[in-house]
Write a protein that holds these residues in place. Sequence first.
Motif, PDB file in Angstrom:
ATOM      1  N   LEU A   1       0.863  -1.174   0.000  1.00 26.37           N
ATOM      2  CA  LEU A   1       0.000   0.000   0.000  1.00 26.37           C
ATOM      3  C   LEU A   1       0.901   1.226   0.000  1.00 26.37           C
ATOM      4  O   LEU A   1       2.102   1.130   0.222  1.00 26.37           O
ATOM      5  N   VAL A   2       0.297   2.407  -0.217  1.00 30.71           N
ATOM      6  CA  VAL A   2       1.086   3.625  -0.095  1.00 30.71           C
ATOM      7  C   VAL A   2       0.258   4.700   0.598  1.00 30.71           C
ATOM      8  O   VAL A   2      -0.864   5.010   0.190  1.00 30.71           O
ATOM      9  N   ALA A   3       0.805   5.232   1.675  1.00 27.52           N
ATOM     10  CA  ALA A   3       0.171   6.353   2.369  1.00 27.52           C
ATOM     11  C   ALA A   3       0.192   7.578   1.469  1.00 27.52           C
ATOM     12  O   ALA A   3       1.150   7.807   0.728  1.00 27.52           O
TER      13      ALA A   3
ATOM     14  N   ASP B   1       4.823   1.949   0.730  1.00 31.67           N
ATOM     15  CA  ASP B   1       5.332   2.336   2.047  1.00 31.67           C
ATOM     16  C   ASP B   1       6.622   1.608   2.394  1.00 31.67           C
ATOM     17  O   ASP B   1       7.251   1.917   3.417  1.00 31.67           O
ATOM     18  N   GLY B   2       6.986   0.616   1.605  1.00 31.46           N
ATOM     19  CA  GLY B   2       8.192  -0.146   1.900  1.00 31.46           C
ATOM     20  C   GLY B   2       7.985  -1.269   2.890  1.00 31.46           C
ATOM     21  O   GLY B   2       8.933  -1.949   3.286  1.00 31.46           O
ATOM     22  N   GLU B   3       6.747  -1.503   3.304  1.00 25.23           N
ATOM     23  CA  GLU B   3       6.405  -2.609   4.208  1.00 25.23           C
ATOM     24  C   GLU B   3       5.097  -3.221   3.732  1.00 25.23           C
ATOM     25  O   GLU B   3       4.091  -2.512   3.611  1.00 25.23           O
ATOM     26  N   ASP B   4       5.095  -4.503   3.464  1.00 22.53           N
ATOM     27  CA  ASP B   4       3.894  -5.181   2.978  1.00 22.53           C
ATOM     28  C   ASP B   4       3.121  -5.793   4.143  1.00 22.53           C
ATOM     29  O   ASP B   4       3.717  -6.242   5.134  1.00 22.53           O
TER      30      ASP B   4
ATOM     31  N   VAL C   1       4.996  -4.788  -4.481  1.00 26.94           N
ATOM     32  CA  VAL C   1       5.817  -4.011  -5.410  1.00 26.94           C
ATOM     33  C   VAL C   1       7.208  -3.820  -4.830  1.00 26.94           C
ATOM     34  O   VAL C   1       7.386  -3.688  -3.618  1.00 26.94           O
ATOM     35  N   ASP C   2       8.173  -3.824  -5.714  1.00 29.73           N
ATOM     36  CA  ASP C   2       9.573  -3.624  -5.362  1.00 29.73           C
ATOM     37  C   ASP C   2       9.934  -2.166  -5.670  1.00 29.73           C
ATOM     38  O   ASP C   2       9.896  -1.752  -6.828  1.00 29.73           O
ATOM     39  N   ILE C   3      10.253  -1.402  -4.636  1.00 28.11           N
ATOM     40  CA  ILE C   3      10.555   0.016  -4.836  1.00 28.11           C
ATOM     41  C   ILE C   3      12.052   0.305  -4.790  1.00 28.11           C
ATOM     42  O   ILE C   3      12.457   1.460  -4.642  1.00 28.11           O
ATOM     43  N   SER C   4      12.879  -0.729  -4.956  1.00 28.96           N
ATOM     44  CA  SER C   4      14.329  -0.520  -4.851  1.00 28.96           C
ATOM     45  C   SER C   4      14.841   0.442  -5.920  1.00 28.96           C
ATOM     46  O   SER C   4      15.715   1.275  -5.647  1.00 28.96           O
ATOM     47  N   LYS C   5      14.301   0.362  -7.149  1.00 25.75           N
ATOM     48  CA  LYS C   5      14.728   1.297  -8.193  1.00 25.75           C
ATOM     49  C   LYS C   5      14.405   2.731  -7.782  1.00 25.75           C
ATOM     50  O   LYS C   5      15.241   3.639  -7.935  1.00 25.75           O
ATOM     51  N   THR C   6      13.208   2.939  -7.269  1.00 27.99           N
ATOM     52  CA  THR C   6      12.788   4.273  -6.836  1.00 27.99           C
ATOM     53  C   THR C   6      13.712   4.798  -5.748  1.00 27.99           C
ATOM     54  O   THR C   6      14.156   5.959  -5.790  1.00 27.99           O
ATOM     55  N   GLN C   7      14.020   3.967  -4.788  1.00 26.15           N
ATOM     56  CA  GLN C   7      14.860   4.387  -3.668  1.00 26.15           C
ATOM     57  C   GLN C   7      16.291   4.692  -4.106  1.00 26.15           C
ATOM     58  O   GLN C   7      16.891   5.672  -3.663  1.00 26.15           O
TER      59      GLN C   7
ATOM     60  N   TRP D   1      15.462   8.201  -2.446  1.00 26.52           N
ATOM     61  CA  TRP D   1      14.187   8.507  -1.781  1.00 26.52           C
ATOM     62  C   TRP D   1      13.810   7.382  -0.828  1.00 26.52           C
ATOM     63  O   TRP D   1      13.970   6.200  -1.143  1.00 26.52           O
ATOM     64  N   THR D   2      13.301   7.759   0.321  1.00 19.95           N
ATOM     65  CA  THR D   2      12.786   6.808   1.302  1.00 19.95           C
ATOM     66  C   THR D   2      11.400   7.277   1.730  1.00 19.95           C
ATOM     67  O   THR D   2      11.205   8.480   1.960  1.00 19.95           O
TER      68      THR D   2
END
Length: 314
Positions: A204-206, A232-235, A285-291, A296-297
């Motif tokens: 999810l994303v806040a 959010d980085g936590e599933d 979702v894998d947000i490693s590319k975004t980070q 960005w965190t």
Amino acid sequence: MRILITGASGFVGRALCTALADSAHKVVACARSKLFQEVAKHEYILVPVVDGHTDWQMYLAEMDVVVHLAARVHVMRESLANPLDAYRETNVEGTLNLARQAALAGVKRFVFVSSIKVNGEQTVSEQPFTANDIPAPEDAYGISKFEAEQGLLALARETGMEVVIIRPPLVYGSGVKGNFASMMKLVTSGVPLPLGAIHNQRSLVAIDNLVSLIMTCIDHPAAANQVFLVSDGEDLSTSDLLRRLAKAAGVSSRLIPIPAGVLNTGLTMLGKRMVAQRLLGSLQVDISKTQEMLEWTPPVTVDEGLRRCFVAEG
């Protein structure tokens, strides 16, 4: 920097405009609702229709960035015989019409908020979606968003205008509507729910985290012509989400541990296959590319994001 924001009266648009209120940017907010004008803190433009014929020229003069949020959103109980045509009218033709005019006006960057539905409806075997996956949209909404993405990337190659694409999963926060709002009401009502033994994983994303990423993508050099996933980085499993929602609301969670297989069979027999998929299936979702690319965190934790759901807007 001058920024045009479409869909400014929507859930994400309102939050983005609020976050930009104290910035040094000059923001022009576009919305379909006259009521939005009463609370807008920026220059306001009423745009009743966003389609392939909307004339944006007078609004794009001297703009540096467009953040395009306006869309025909996903409809749970679709009544149209051919919904894809309706989605394409706004989400594809409307998007590309705006983008073409933006490129002609000299806009430097076009930030497009798409959807994780471009990747697909669910993940399996704990293999999260990545930004580099081959898209596999299944419904009309997801297909229309994917077609818009493809058109925007082609336009970027043709014109030199930078395009940034963001694909969020379910967005939640204060003022959220739809299924998440219904879930909040059920949790706070104290009604026992048969969802205490669900072991899926969903990203999810806040709203604050999504807004943070959009603002980063407005001017980060590395964002140009990239696709980013966000979460959010936590599933969370559905059971964990409900427990943590209850904690955020200050109430006791009342979950009955019914096996997922039993629930899936029952909901499918009742013609609720899509409900079963959302409650029991996984979407990570894998947000490693975004980070890594954007350094960005997510600034807000899941628990803080859930707590803010119960804080009144204003």
